[in-house]
Design an enzyme around this catalytic site. Sequence first.
Site, PDB file in Angstrom:
ATOM      1  N   CYS A 137      69.505  45.464  63.847  1.00 27.27           N
ATOM      2  CA  CYS A 137      68.474  45.423  64.896  1.00 27.27           C
ATOM      3  C   CYS A 137      68.952  45.863  66.267  1.00 27.27           C
ATOM      4  O   CYS A 137      68.133  46.143  67.142  1.00 27.27           O
ATOM      5  CB  CYS A 137      67.874  44.021  64.984  1.00 27.27           C
ATOM      6  SG  CYS A 137      66.849  43.599  63.560  1.00 27.27           S
ATOM      7  N   GLN A 138      70.250  45.877  66.500  1.00 27.18           N
ATOM      8  CA  GLN A 138      70.745  46.333  67.793  1.00 27.18           C
ATOM      9  C   GLN A 138      70.565  47.854  67.886  1.00 27.18           C
ATOM     10  O   GLN A 138      70.839  48.542  66.895  1.00 27.18           O
ATOM     11  CB  GLN A 138      72.228  45.970  67.926  1.00 27.18           C
ATOM     12  CG  GLN A 138      72.757  46.071  69.330  1.00 27.18           C
ATOM     13  CD  GLN A 138      74.240  45.711  69.414  1.00 27.18           C
ATOM     14  OE1 GLN A 138      75.015  46.009  68.517  1.00 27.18           O
ATOM     15  NE2 GLN A 138      74.644  45.071  70.475  1.00 27.18           N
ATOM     16  N   PRO A 273      76.179  51.472  59.496  1.00 32.31           N
ATOM     17  CA  PRO A 273      76.539  52.455  60.528  1.00 32.31           C
ATOM     18  C   PRO A 273      77.617  52.029  61.517  1.00 32.31           C
ATOM     19  O   PRO A 273      78.096  52.846  62.289  1.00 32.31           O
ATOM     20  CB  PRO A 273      75.209  52.696  61.262  1.00 32.31           C
ATOM     21  CG  PRO A 273      74.425  51.440  61.064  1.00 32.31           C
ATOM     22  CD  PRO A 273      74.830  50.914  59.709  1.00 32.31           C
ATOM     23  N   GLY A 275      81.229  49.424  62.606  1.00 31.36           N
ATOM     24  CA  GLY A 275      82.400  48.745  62.058  1.00 31.36           C
ATOM     25  C   GLY A 275      82.044  47.326  61.684  1.00 31.36           C
ATOM     26  O   GLY A 275      82.440  46.802  60.651  1.00 31.36           O
ATOM     27  N   GLY A 276      81.290  46.712  62.555  1.00 33.35           N
ATOM     28  CA  GLY A 276      80.825  45.355  62.305  1.00 33.35           C
ATOM     29  C   GLY A 276      79.632  45.080  63.185  1.00 33.35           C
ATOM     30  O   GLY A 276      79.387  45.796  64.158  1.00 33.35           O
ATOM     31  N   HIS A 302      87.348  41.342  66.490  1.00 33.09           N
ATOM     32  CA  HIS A 302      86.351  41.805  67.466  1.00 33.09           C
ATOM     33  C   HIS A 302      85.026  41.071  67.270  1.00 33.09           C
ATOM     34  O   HIS A 302      84.465  40.505  68.213  1.00 33.09           O
ATOM     35  CB  HIS A 302      86.153  43.320  67.317  1.00 33.09           C
ATOM     36  CG  HIS A 302      85.210  43.908  68.319  1.00 33.09           C
ATOM     37  ND1 HIS A 302      85.624  44.375  69.541  1.00 33.09           N
ATOM     38  CD2 HIS A 302      83.870  44.087  68.283  1.00 33.09           C
ATOM     39  CE1 HIS A 302      84.581  44.817  70.220  1.00 33.09           C
ATOM     40  NE2 HIS A 302      83.495  44.658  69.468  1.00 33.09           N
ATOM     41  N   GLU A 303      84.531  41.063  66.028  1.00 34.73           N
ATOM     42  CA  GLU A 303      83.222  40.433  65.782  1.00 34.73           C
ATOM     43  C   GLU A 303      83.281  38.922  66.015  1.00 34.73           C
ATOM     44  O   GLU A 303      82.321  38.324  66.500  1.00 34.73           O
ATOM     45  CB  GLU A 303      82.737  40.746  64.364  1.00 34.73           C
ATOM     46  CG  GLU A 303      82.624  42.225  64.026  1.00 34.73           C
ATOM     47  CD  GLU A 303      81.875  43.043  65.066  1.00 34.73           C
ATOM     48  OE1 GLU A 303      80.970  42.500  65.735  1.00 34.73           O
ATOM     49  OE2 GLU A 303      82.202  44.232  65.229  1.00 34.73           O
ATOM     50  N   HIS A 306      82.803  38.111  69.558  1.00 35.29           N
ATOM     51  CA  HIS A 306      81.390  38.172  69.958  1.00 35.29           C
ATOM     52  C   HIS A 306      80.700  36.808  69.864  1.00 35.29           C
ATOM     53  O   HIS A 306      79.642  36.617  70.474  1.00 35.29           O
ATOM     54  CB  HIS A 306      80.638  39.160  69.072  1.00 35.29           C
ATOM     55  CG  HIS A 306      80.572  40.540  69.620  1.00 35.29           C
ATOM     56  ND1 HIS A 306      80.076  40.829  70.869  1.00 35.29           N
ATOM     57  CD2 HIS A 306      80.924  41.736  69.068  1.00 35.29           C
ATOM     58  CE1 HIS A 306      80.129  42.139  71.066  1.00 35.29           C
ATOM     59  NE2 HIS A 306      80.642  42.711  69.993  1.00 35.29           N
ATOM     60  N   GLU A 325      80.536  44.052  75.236  1.00 40.26           N
ATOM     61  CA  GLU A 325      81.592  44.768  74.512  1.00 40.26           C
ATOM     62  C   GLU A 325      82.918  44.811  75.257  1.00 40.26           C
ATOM     63  O   GLU A 325      83.978  44.799  74.635  1.00 40.26           O
ATOM     64  CB  GLU A 325      81.125  46.188  74.164  1.00 40.26           C
ATOM     65  CG  GLU A 325      79.940  46.225  73.208  1.00 40.26           C
ATOM     66  CD  GLU A 325      80.213  45.562  71.860  1.00 40.26           C
ATOM     67  OE1 GLU A 325      81.381  45.233  71.558  1.00 40.26           O
ATOM     68  OE2 GLU A 325      79.244  45.363  71.099  1.00 40.26           O
ATOM     69  N   TYR A 390      82.891  49.490  75.743  1.00 45.24           N
ATOM     70  CA  TYR A 390      83.999  48.747  75.147  1.00 45.24           C
ATOM     71  C   TYR A 390      85.266  48.916  75.986  1.00 45.24           C
ATOM     72  O   TYR A 390      85.882  47.933  76.409  1.00 45.24           O
ATOM     73  CB  TYR A 390      84.290  49.261  73.730  1.00 45.24           C
ATOM     74  CG  TYR A 390      83.201  49.072  72.722  1.00 45.24           C
ATOM     75  CD1 TYR A 390      83.347  48.148  71.684  1.00 45.24           C
ATOM     76  CD2 TYR A 390      82.031  49.820  72.750  1.00 45.24           C
ATOM     77  CE1 TYR A 390      82.356  47.979  70.724  1.00 45.24           C
ATOM     78  CE2 TYR A 390      81.033  49.657  71.806  1.00 45.24           C
ATOM     79  CZ  TYR A 390      81.204  48.734  70.794  1.00 45.24           C
ATOM     80  OH  TYR A 390      80.219  48.571  69.859  1.00 45.24           O
TER      81      TYR A 390
END
EC number: 3.4.11.-
Length: 623
Positions: A137-138, A273, A275-276, A302-303, A306, A325, A390
């Site tokens: 959804c992002q 689409p 990486g995470g 990384h995720e 978040h 990011e 990022y």
Amino acid sequence: METRTPRDPNTLSNYHNYVTRHTSLDFEIEFERKRLVGSVVLRMESLTDAEVDVVLDSSFLDVSAIKVDRQSAEFSIGERIEPYGSPLTIKLPAAVPKGKTVEIELTVATTEKCTALQWMEPAQTSNKKHPYMFSQCQANHARSVFPCQDTPDVKSTFSFALRSPLPVLASGLPTGASKYQPAKKDGASGTLKYTFEQPVAITSYLMAVASGDLACASIGPRSTVWSGPEELLECQQELEGEIEPFMKAIESIVKPTYQWTQYNVLILPPSFPYGGMENPVWTYATPSIISGDKQNIDVIAHELSHSWSGNLVSAASWEHFWLNEGWTTYLERRIQGVLHGESHRHFSAIIGWKALEESIERYGADHDFTKLVIDLKGKDPDDAFSSIPYEKGFHALYQFELLLGKDKWDNFIPHYFETFKFKSIDSYDFKACLIDFFAKDTEANKKLAEFDWDKLFYAPGYPPKPDFDQTMVKSCYKLADKWQYLITNNSSSDFKPHHSDVADWVSNQSVVFLEKVQSFAEKFSAEQIHLLGHTYGYDKTQNIEVLSRYLSAGLMAKAPETYQPSAELLGRIGRMKFVRPMYRLLEKADRKLAVETFEKNKDFYHPICRSMVEKDLFGDEKK
């Protein structure tokens, strides 16, 4: 009449008049018709005493009925406004007093034009037995799943009830599977209703759902991994014991402690689409991180980061995306520093600087999208997606670490997350918080008063480049220099490439070496590209981070033996980080093959990726 000033230019909703407090989704997942169908209930609070219309975001939705407090209501769907969809206006019987709530129930179905959902035929999955679907959804694609205030400036708690013939995951804590219904026709499967609750208020883009032939295994005290049954053991072996050290490391840096109870990982099909994706409770991750050597699992760090930056404290609009990011990249590298030492943190930042260079060179150093805070009025946030928020965001924060000193800066980090937890903020909130925190520290206060904030936020191009610890890159650059001398002075070079050159490296050192090689790759002959790949095993590696960079060097060198392997890689991975740059290079080397490869694989890619590659290959002519 009192109104809040809306901070997000990429929503059509009137979220400054009404704000969503709770979202209940009740959908059936219809694989055959490739749609979600059901109802959505929004509990909305009035922020004024006068507004009688609620305006929601919607995009390519079939809305058949709306009730307000259980009574039928008039509604209208306005003309489509690209790229934001259609405003859905709901007439309320009367203005709702400020502070009071109203309940809006919408009967809705997604359509084939939905940009958030990818539907996969059994043939597109690993065991080829069952269909599969997942959402992404992002940035602003939730509005194509259900009418909502599709802005990160609004957060609501969520309830999910999702009926499917296959296991379901959603971005909440699972509360059960029940209410079995037998198949509606011969040959079909019966369905269960899977329920989830998300008690922490989240933004619309964090709404996530996936359904398919899924199995799970434990990978830590707070964590499970989910994937197709055939890949489960491989995924478990890659991730087992890795998550909890990440969690302990970050909890030593930030506050509050992890707020989401569980941290699980869903390894998606290869067409994912990104990486995470930091969906709460379930991080969605690309299968490209499962390389058999635990070398690519930094995506998980990384995720996980978040869970604080982006999910707990959220950028109020995509114009301030760096707050999500940049902070997350900074925290990811802090985790690496805790677990592996500062040289690894700096090594990751060096790799990041190369990604930043590529993005800035692609846009041009004076382009608006190379700024930290960007202007997205009338623009599609997806078009601004790059490594800039990022990496330039990381450097903004690292700049403050260097300016204030690590000890002082480390005192601010937990304060920042405690101050803004459960809220959406912009860059000016961050600035005010930082200045306020150091108001009584004379030295720090003076430095922040003299700091050029306008340059930080609005200057296009490169941030100041700090001095990184070069320990881990020296051998990479040294080997690249030997190759460069070999390429340009073949007859006088005594360098004989051998596998032992790279035998002691971690895979990211090969990444840095190959990125350096790319700077002179066009000078390679086809034979020298073959020598490079064959000697170091890059042409046979299962590590996509390494393979993609080797093939990219081959495409830059116009080495035909890398064309077909590049096309094959583009047919088995949908991660835009690899797909978009490789299509650009393949197009320059062999446009016919690039177009053929895209036409062959376009239905494999997620709609977001497909749209981006179409723009890369054809400009806007395909619209």
